[in-house]
Write an enzyme that holds these catalytic residues in place. Structure first.
Site, PDB file in Angstrom:
ATOM      1  N   ALA A   2       0.796  -1.222   0.000  1.00 42.24           N
ATOM      2  CA  ALA A   2       0.000   0.000   0.000  1.00 42.24           C
ATOM      3  C   ALA A   2       0.831   1.276   0.000  1.00 42.24           C
ATOM      4  O   ALA A   2       0.284   2.368   0.137  1.00 42.24           O
ATOM      5  CB  ALA A   2      -0.937   0.007   1.209  1.00 42.24           C
ATOM      6  N   ASN A  19       0.454  -6.086   7.219  1.00 41.91           N
ATOM      7  CA  ASN A  19       1.336  -6.879   6.368  1.00 41.91           C
ATOM      8  C   ASN A  19       2.352  -6.003   5.637  1.00 41.91           C
ATOM      9  O   ASN A  19       3.470  -6.446   5.349  1.00 41.91           O
ATOM     10  CB  ASN A  19       0.521  -7.699   5.376  1.00 41.91           C
ATOM     11  CG  ASN A  19      -0.088  -8.925   6.022  1.00 41.91           C
ATOM     12  OD1 ASN A  19       0.618  -9.829   6.442  1.00 41.91           O
ATOM     13  ND2 ASN A  19      -1.401  -8.944   6.117  1.00 41.91           N
ATOM     14  N   HIS A  55      -0.759   5.830   4.966  1.00 40.47           N
ATOM     15  CA  HIS A  55       0.470   5.101   5.253  1.00 40.47           C
ATOM     16  C   HIS A  55       1.648   6.062   5.166  1.00 40.47           C
ATOM     17  O   HIS A  55       1.810   6.754   4.161  1.00 40.47           O
ATOM     18  CB  HIS A  55       0.673   3.965   4.248  1.00 40.47           C
ATOM     19  CG  HIS A  55      -0.502   3.040   4.132  1.00 40.47           C
ATOM     20  ND1 HIS A  55      -0.727   2.008   5.006  1.00 40.47           N
ATOM     21  CD2 HIS A  55      -1.525   3.010   3.233  1.00 40.47           C
ATOM     22  CE1 HIS A  55      -1.834   1.377   4.653  1.00 40.47           C
ATOM     23  NE2 HIS A  55      -2.339   1.967   3.598  1.00 40.47           N
TER      24      HIS A  55
END
Length: 257
Positions: free
Chosen positions: A121, A181, A211
């Site tokens: 991501a 993850n 993120h």
């Protein structure tokens, strides 16, 4: 005539469906030969679903992409690699098990297979891997997500807003198996599961997963921030994750081996 890459997919949930749509744009060079599924009830897929690993591997995939969670990689990665296929795990957190990871790498070497880590991501994994060659002092991943991203995927208490977790990447991938993850890829590309710091925050005002990757070292410093829209309200994964799996399958990725 160019031989098309034969791709198998583990899972048939939202992430597998989104990946399938991406791969459908590359039918000249790839074909999906089947899905490994747990139940006969579920979403219809573009290729046949198989309910045993034996039948799935009998389709002779050149490469297998896991879209079904850390337990799926723990269960299937080794036999897939032993069958001679390349392996792309969405659930990189499963590789926090050092003994398991070493066995996968050793087997991949003997089979001349690759373990291809998706960037997930975030962006900047290539820079992190490059910076590792000049000592890195500190890596921090900060994930800030709406409550709906974490609820249903985390056993602990979630505040209305603010810090949910602070610790190492090794601990994060265990406590947030569906949400952290990405920190596994960051750890493997950088300074490892124990030295990589992770913060998980919740913000009810967000409609995206935010993120941040903050890296400091002898090379200098860089900060990366990505605001990723989710695949669906029911899926914790950002849409870009499926694109990263497609890129890994097509051969543009960070290699564990």
């Amino acid at each position: 005539m160019t031989t098309r890459l034969r791709i198998g997919i583990i899972g048939r949930g939202a992430l597998a469906q989104e990946l399938s749509r991406h791969l459908a744009q590359h039918t000249a060079s790839t074909e999906i030969v089947g899905y490994l599924a747990r139940s006969k009830s579920g979403q219809a897929m573009p290729a046949e679903c198989f309910f045993s690993l034996h039948d799935f591997l009998a389709q002779k995939p050149d490469l297998v992409v896991e879209c079904a969670g850390q337990a799926a990689t723990a269960q299937y990665a080794l036999p897939v690699i032993q069958a001679g296929a390349h392996y792309v795990p969405a659930s990189v957190g499963a590789l926090a098990d050092d003994i398991f990871r070493a066995r996968l790498v050793d087997t991949a070497r003997s089979m001349r297979s690759q373990i291809r880590l998706p960037t997930g991501a975030i962006v900047g994994i290539d820079g992190l891997a490059a910076a590792r060659h000049t000592p890195i002092d500190d890596v921090l991943y900060r994930g800030t997500m709406p409550p709906s991203t974490l609820r249903g995927h985390y056993d602990g208490d979630i505040p209305d807003q603010g810090l949910v977790f602070s610790g190492s990447a090794r601990e994060a991938v265990k406590r947030f198996p569906k949400n952290a993850n990405l920190t596994g890829t960051i750890a493997l590309a950088g300074i490892g599961f124990d030295r990589t710091r992770v913060e998980m925050h919740v913000d009810p005002g967000l409609n995206a997963n935010v993120h941040e990757l903050i890296v400091r070292g002898h090379f200098g410093a860089f900060d990366v921030k990505v605001s990723g829209l989710r695949i669906s309200d029911a899926s914790p994964s950002s849409r870009i994750v499926a694109g990263s799996l497609a890129q890994a399958a097509l051969g543009s990725t960070y290699l564990l081996l």
